[in-house]
Design an enzyme around this catalytic site. Structure first.
Site, short mmCIF file in Angstrom:
data_model
loop_
_atom_site.label_atom_id
_atom_site.label_comp_id
_atom_site.label_asym_id
_atom_site.label_seq_id
_atom_site.Cartn_x
_atom_site.Cartn_y
_atom_site.Cartn_z
N ASP A 48 12.74 3.76 -2.38
CA ASP A 48 11.37 4.28 -2.33
C ASP A 48 11.49 5.73 -1.86
O ASP A 48 11.80 5.99 -0.70
CB ASP A 48 10.52 3.44 -1.38
CG ASP A 48 9.05 3.86 -1.38
OD1 ASP A 48 8.79 5.05 -1.64
OD2 ASP A 48 8.19 3.02 -1.10
N TYR A 58 6.91 0.53 4.34
CA TYR A 58 5.46 0.54 4.26
C TYR A 58 4.92 -0.90 4.42
O TYR A 58 5.46 -1.84 3.82
CB TYR A 58 5.03 1.15 2.92
CG TYR A 58 3.57 0.98 2.64
CD1 TYR A 58 2.62 1.48 3.54
CD2 TYR A 58 3.12 0.30 1.52
CE1 TYR A 58 1.27 1.31 3.30
CE2 TYR A 58 1.77 0.15 1.27
CZ TYR A 58 0.85 0.64 2.17
OH TYR A 58 -0.48 0.47 1.95
N LYS A 101 0.88 9.87 -2.99
CA LYS A 101 1.26 10.75 -1.87
C LYS A 101 1.61 12.15 -2.41
O LYS A 101 0.82 12.73 -3.10
CB LYS A 101 2.41 10.11 -1.10
CG LYS A 101 2.23 8.61 -0.84
CD LYS A 101 1.06 8.32 0.07
CE LYS A 101 1.04 6.92 0.60
NZ LYS A 101 0.16 5.96 -0.05
N ARG A 129 -3.15 -0.29 -22.75
CA ARG A 129 -2.51 -1.08 -21.69
C ARG A 129 -0.98 -1.02 -21.84
O ARG A 129 -0.23 -1.22 -20.90
CB ARG A 129 -2.97 -2.55 -21.74
CG ARG A 129 -2.56 -3.32 -20.48
CD ARG A 129 -2.80 -4.82 -20.60
NE ARG A 129 -2.02 -5.39 -21.66
CZ ARG A 129 -2.50 -6.14 -22.65
NH1 ARG A 129 -3.79 -6.42 -22.70
NH2 ARG A 129 -1.70 -6.60 -23.59
C1 LIG Z 1 6.42 4.68 1.31
C2 LIG Z 1 5.31 4.01 0.56
N1 LIG Z 1 5.60 3.28 -0.53
C3 LIG Z 1 4.62 2.66 -1.24
C4 LIG Z 1 3.30 2.73 -0.86
C5 LIG Z 1 2.25 2.02 -1.68
O1 LIG Z 1 1.59 2.90 -2.50
P1 LIG Z 1 0.04 2.81 -2.95
O2 LIG Z 1 -0.79 2.97 -1.70
O3 LIG Z 1 -0.11 3.91 -3.93
O4 LIG Z 1 -0.16 1.45 -3.54
C6 LIG Z 1 2.95 3.51 0.25
C7 LIG Z 1 1.53 3.63 0.67
O5 LIG Z 1 1.22 4.12 1.74
C8 LIG Z 1 3.98 4.14 0.99
O6 LIG Z 1 3.71 4.89 2.08
#
Ligand SMILES: Cc1ncc(COP(=O)(O)O)c(C=O)c1O
Length: 389
Positions: free
Chosen positions: A181, A108, A206, A55
């Site tokens: 991000d 998101y 992704k 962990r």
């Molecule tokens: C730009 C972006 N950031 C963060 C996330 C969150 O990631 P996760 O789905 O792996 O939790 C996503 C999910 O679609 C995303 O498109």
């Protein structure tokens, strides 16, 4: 345990293959093994080999962390069970009750939900502003002391861009950190640390892993103190990634340079086709001259990326018909994989974003998001043509 492969070369594609890999001294196995273990035998009380309990840290996960840090041009990385687990650790590590965040209006949907529905009851506030608008950003930062500015550029799903370098400067002047991000472009196409970002977040689900095989997340930084806080919080709440998805991500990321270049090339061809289709009323793709922020895209991205957003004549009904009619493209929630995926953000990925905020962010009910994969673009165009009939 083996030794980390020496970094003899600094080129991006070489790092994608070799950075952080662990050579296994007993078998010579070329790939970093999956260390599927909970715990580690200690030589004596207080004498361990750097790992005690999975962990806190795991050798396979650590190998992925070294690779992702190297690819972003940073020193530290922590990997998580999902992108949202990374986001949660970021917030728990940096925010206390009464503290405030300024975030891009178009982000998101899960990020909005985390702030509005999970963190708000703990006294953390978030203001969503158009971070592409310098005056709006400055106003938000003057209005309240802000712990960090969180931007997603390009934003999911409108592809609106935020100027990273400018935002870093404005945030710093206001005493706030800048978190970027970088999920939609990856370090292959955009380098936030070279533009003065403090932290980079990834949903490795992704393009980083890229094959629709895992969920995962990462927080990357050049600051040892921030890294220490992320590691502590990750261990305290138990949000680390498991060894097997980390190992799959280590394989997927090897081809990131090739994949991102091809994703962009395919997306540009498909965007050009859609732009001239009589039923497409609006099209957004950062690699096209018609994109409203084309100059900014040229300044901070290497190419346009894989995502295209568009609207078709006939509004929501027509959009839904298109998504139900595709055969090769998959109607699915994810983005960023080798398979082309088509999504209706208003009812899928951004359904939890309040309707008013969706409107302000340009996420109209008829908006279609296409995550272009690595199929021959001619086949994708053929599929879209028949679905648009
Ligand atoms: C730009 C972006 N950031 C963060 C996330 C969150 O990631 P996760 O789905 O792996 O939790 C996503 C999910 O679609 C995303 O498109």
């Amino acid at each position: 345990m083996g030794v980390a492969v020496q970094q003899l070369a600094e080129s991006f594609d070489t790092l994608a293959l070799h950075a952080g890999a662990v050579a296994d001294p007993t078998t010579g196995a070329l790939l970093t093994p999956i260390y599927q273990t909970t715990t580690y035998r200690q030589e004596a009380v207080g004498k361990d080999k750097g790992f005690t309990y999975s962990r806190s840290a795991n050798p396979t996960v650590s190998a992925l962390e070294r690779r992702l840090a190297a690819l972003e041009g940073a020193d530290y990385c922590t990997c998580y069970a999902t992108g949202l687990a990374a986001m949660t650790v970021l917030c728990l590590a940096l925010l206390r009750a009464g503290e405030h965040v300024v975030a891009s209006e178009a982000v998101y949907g899960g990020t909005v939900r985390l702030f509005n529905q999970v963190l708000a009851p703990f006294g953390v506030t978030a203001e969503f502003v158009d971070t592409a608008d310098e005056a709006a950003l400055r106003k938000a930062l003057t209005a309240r002391p802000t712990r960090f500015v969180f931007i997603e550029t390009p934003a999911n799903p409108t592809l609106k861009l935020t100027d990273i370098e400018l935002t870093a400067r404005i945030a710093r002047d206001a005493g706030a950190l800048l978190v970027v991000d970088n999920t939609l472009l990856t370090p292959a196409l955009q380098r936030p640390f070279e533009l003065q970002a403090d932290v980079v977040l990834h949903s490795t689900t992704k393009f980083i892993e890229g094959h629709n095989a895992t969920v995962g997340g990462a927080l990357i930084t050049r600051d040892p103190e921030l890294h220490e806080r992320f590691s502590f919080t990750r261990n305290a709440i138990g949000a680390i990634q498991s060894p097997f998805p980390a190992w799959l991500t280590l394989q997927g990321v090897k081809t990131i340079g090739l994949r991102m270049a091809q994703h962009s090339e395919n997306a540009l061809r498909i965007a050009r086709f859609l732009e001239t289709h009589p039923r497409v009323t609006k099209l957004l793709y950062p690699g096209l001259e018609s994109f409203p922020q084309f100059e900014l895209a040229r300044k901070q991205q290497t190419s346009g990326g894989a995502l295209i957003a568009f609207e078709i004549e006939g509004g929501v009904e027509a959009g839904i018909r298109l998504m139900n009619n595709v055969r090769l493209c998959a109607l699915a929630e994810n983005l960023g994989s080798v398979e082309t995926l088509i999504t209706h953000p208003a009812s899928m990925t951004h359904a939890d974003v309040p309707a008013r905020q969706r409107q302000d962010a340009g996420i109209t009910d008829g908006l279609v998001r296409l995550s272009v994969g690595l199929e021959d673009p001619v086949d994708v165009i053929r599929d879209l043509l028949q679905a648009l009939l």
